[in-house]
Design an enzyme around this catalytic site. Structure first.
Site, PDB file in Angstrom:
ATOM      1  N   LYS A  21       0.706  -1.188   0.089  1.00  0.00           N
ATOM      2  CA  LYS A  21      -0.151  -0.020  -0.115  1.00  0.00           C
ATOM      3  C   LYS A  21       0.826   1.294  -0.034  1.00  0.00           C
ATOM      4  CE  LYS A  21      -4.374  -1.655   1.487  1.00  0.00           C
ATOM      5  NZ  LYS A  21      -5.505  -1.439   1.910  1.00  0.00           N
ATOM      6  N   LYS A  38      -6.061  -8.278  -8.639  1.00  0.00           N
ATOM      7  CA  LYS A  38      -7.112  -8.619  -7.850  1.00  0.00           C
ATOM      8  C   LYS A  38      -7.941  -7.434  -7.956  1.00  0.00           C
ATOM      9  CE  LYS A  38      -7.669  -7.053  -3.182  1.00  0.00           C
ATOM     10  NZ  LYS A  38      -8.048  -6.969  -1.807  1.00  0.00           N
ATOM     11  N   LYS A  92     -11.752  -2.243  -4.656  1.00  0.00           N
ATOM     12  CA  LYS A  92     -12.503  -0.978  -4.399  1.00  0.00           C
ATOM     13  C   LYS A  92     -11.874   0.297  -5.067  1.00  0.00           C
ATOM     14  CE  LYS A  92     -14.301  -2.110   0.079  1.00  0.00           C
ATOM     15  NZ  LYS A  92     -12.967  -1.824   0.693  1.00  0.00           N
TER      16      LYS A  92
HETATM   17  N1  AQP Z   1     -10.916  -9.567  -5.271  1.00  0.00           N
HETATM   18  C1  AQP Z   1     -11.331  -9.869  -4.196  1.00  0.00           C
HETATM   19  N2  AQP Z   1     -11.508 -11.434  -4.213  1.00  0.00           N
HETATM   20  C2  AQP Z   1     -12.110 -11.986  -2.806  1.00  0.00           C
HETATM   21  N3  AQP Z   1     -12.000 -11.157  -1.780  1.00  0.00           N
HETATM   22  C3  AQP Z   1     -12.063  -9.985  -1.686  1.00  0.00           C
HETATM   23  N4  AQP Z   1     -11.979  -9.029  -0.746  1.00  0.00           N
HETATM   24  C4  AQP Z   1     -11.665  -7.898  -1.273  1.00  0.00           C
HETATM   25  N5  AQP Z   1     -11.215  -8.128  -2.553  1.00  0.00           N
HETATM   26  C5  AQP Z   1     -11.519  -9.261  -3.079  1.00  0.00           C
HETATM   27  C6  AQP Z   1     -12.305  -9.199   0.496  1.00  0.00           C
HETATM   28  O1  AQP Z   1     -13.143  -8.303   0.881  1.00  0.00           O
HETATM   29  C7  AQP Z   1     -12.893  -7.906   2.274  1.00  0.00           C
HETATM   30  C8  AQP Z   1     -12.673  -6.327   1.976  1.00  0.00           C
HETATM   31  O2  AQP Z   1     -11.821  -5.870   3.067  1.00  0.00           O
HETATM   32  P1  AQP Z   1     -11.257  -4.324   2.861  1.00  0.00           P
HETATM   33  O3  AQP Z   1     -12.311  -3.324   2.572  1.00  0.00           O
HETATM   34  O4  AQP Z   1     -10.785  -3.939   4.466  1.00  0.00           O
HETATM   35  O5  AQP Z   1      -9.904  -4.173   2.161  1.00  0.00           O
HETATM   36  P2  AQP Z   1      -9.453  -4.819   0.902  1.00  0.00           P
HETATM   37  O6  AQP Z   1      -9.251  -6.359   1.133  1.00  0.00           O
HETATM   38  O7  AQP Z   1      -7.966  -4.184   0.478  1.00  0.00           O
HETATM   39  O8  AQP Z   1     -10.427  -4.651  -0.258  1.00  0.00           O
HETATM   40  P3  AQP Z   1     -10.432  -3.921  -1.643  1.00  0.00           P
HETATM   41  O9  AQP Z   1     -11.711  -4.173  -1.884  1.00  0.00           O
HETATM   42  O10 AQP Z   1      -9.404  -4.033  -2.309  1.00  0.00           O
HETATM   43  O11 AQP Z   1     -10.410  -2.300  -0.964  1.00  0.00           O
HETATM   44  P4  AQP Z   1      -9.529  -1.344  -1.049  1.00  0.00           P
HETATM   45  O12 AQP Z   1      -9.395  -0.868  -2.265  1.00  0.00           O
HETATM   46  O13 AQP Z   1      -9.868  -0.144  -0.097  1.00  0.00           O
HETATM   47  O14 AQP Z   1      -7.844  -1.858  -0.540  1.00  0.00           O
HETATM   48  C9  AQP Z   1     -11.654  -8.713   2.502  1.00  0.00           C
HETATM   49  O15 AQP Z   1     -12.273  -9.802   3.516  1.00  0.00           O
HETATM   50  C10 AQP Z   1     -11.149  -9.158   1.450  1.00  0.00           C
HETATM   51  O16 AQP Z   1     -10.418 -10.609   1.734  1.00  0.00           O
END
Ligand code: AQP
Length: 337
Positions: free
Chosen positions: A115, A198, A201
């Site tokens: 990050k 991956k 968001k």
């Molecule tokens: N692509 C993915 N496939 C499967 N699981 C996913 N998760 C996120 N992306 C995928 C799961 O969703 C939850 C979100 O956790 P988070 O919002 O704390 O952060 P993250 O994992 O970093 O999710 P994002 O969507 O990628 O958000 P940003 O862009 O803000 O970093 C977790 O349980 C994760 O495993």
């Protein structure tokens, strides 16, 4: 709470909609697990501010994330569903945990490196660096037994366990040692336009992300434009056919049919057919969730009331734990007048 295992999990309100990976990798599992566990689901807004964000959008992102949890099947009268910043014990315990975390061990967290690299390491905040100790506090405040997470979070749960053990041996038995429930790699969803990365968001481009809150026609169009390959065979092979494999994973998650069975069913058929079925499955699942979330968002004061009731339920567990921790480390209790 009952004698069921205690489960804690959360998502960051970093956008105005969750994406399909959040649904398959987290929400779908949460919904299934909330029966067999005493589940606590958090909208981790304090984690969302560890990277640059727009303060004007955050309250809306937070409400929308909570509304999507409920619309997707999290029951806020059975499980506890609350906003992290509403329970101050999270940041207070995080500070205590910071004092027993080695700089070296925090520096080894790979998510920080990833990050931080995204925004330039020099610009990365101390808050981003301390993200794992805040996450450990989230978990340890509730005597959590199980934490369902993606495999990218495994290292943070290991750190949480190390910190809990360290605290217990230094200051006396205090924390339950949580176990990670690691979601299968097959539950990982990749960007439709860039199926090597991956789905996120906060992806740089919107075109490969399927949003839960998008109009059905937009969702269907995005799925029909997913990148595949020049080959014509529908089979799962992450290395050679990442786009097709991703579509098979999505269809399998939405229909409950195994990837092997889907491969048999699609033998001899074209990519257009596969995309059509994926689009239908996603739209028919997301459409009622989206409508329900919009209904909840139409009445923000009722949503805020639900979050307030749940913050009280969370606080009733977290505050006594924090008091115990303060006592264990020797902080002089404040006398209330
Ligand atoms: N692509 C993915 N496939 C499967 N699981 C996913 N998760 C996120 N992306 C995928 C799961 O969703 C939850 C979100 O956790 P988070 O919002 O704390 O952060 P993250 O994992 O970093 O999710 P994002 O969507 O990628 O958000 P940003 O862009 O803000 O970093 C977790 O349980 C994760 O495993």
């Amino acid at each position: 709470m009952s004698s069921k295992p205690i489960l804690f999990s959360g998502m960051a309100p970093s956008a105005d909609s969750l994406q399909i990976g959040n649904y398959i990798g987290a929400l779908l599992q949460w919904k299934e697990m909330q029966q067999a566990n005493d589940a606590i689901f958090c909208v981790v807004d304090l984690h969302a501010i560890t990277v640059p964000q727009d303060p004007a959008g955050l309250p809306d992102h937070t409400r929308r994330t909570a509304a999507q949890y409920i619309a997707a099947g999290i029951d806020p009268t059975m499980s506890i569903l609350f906003v992290q910043s509403h329970v101050s014990a999270h940041t207070e315990l995080a500070w205590i945990l910071n004092t027993i975390t080695g700089f070296g061990e925090a520096s080894r967290m790979t998510q920080f490196k990833d990050k931080a690299a995204k925004q330039g390491t020099e610009a990365a905040s101390l808050g981003l660096f301390a993200y794992p100790t805040l996450m450990a506090a989230d978990i340890l405040l509730y005597d959590t037994n199980v934490v369902p997470v993606g495999d990218d979070q495994k290292q943070h749960i290991e750190l949480t366990r190390d910190l809990a053990n360290r605290f217990n041996s230094r200051f006396g038995e205090t924390f339950v040692i949580p176990e990670a429930i690691i979601m299968k790699e097959t539950a990982r969803i990749y960007d439709l336009q860039n199926p090597e990365s991956k789905m996120s968001k906060t992806s740089a481009s919107d075109s490969g992300v399927v949003w839960m809150m998008d109009e059905p026609s937009k969702t269907a169009k995005k799925i029909r434009s997913a990148v595949t390959d020049d080959d014509r065979e529908i089979r799962f092979d992450r290395g050679a056919k990442p786009g097709v494999s991703n579509l098979l994973t999505i269809l399998s998650a939405f229909t409950g049919t195994s990837v092997e069975l889907l491969e048999q069913r699609f033998a001899g058929r074209g990519y257009g057919d596969l995309k059509g079925e994926v689009a239908d499955a996603v739209v028919s699942t997301f459409e009622p969730i989206r409508s329900r979330a919009l209904e909840l968002l139409d009445d923000p004061s009722e949503l805020d009331r639900i979050l307030a009731v749940n913050a009280e339920r969370a606080e009733a567990i977290a505050q006594p734990m924090l008091a115990k921790v303060y006592d264990r480390v020797g902080l002089l209790p404040r006398v209330r007048r």
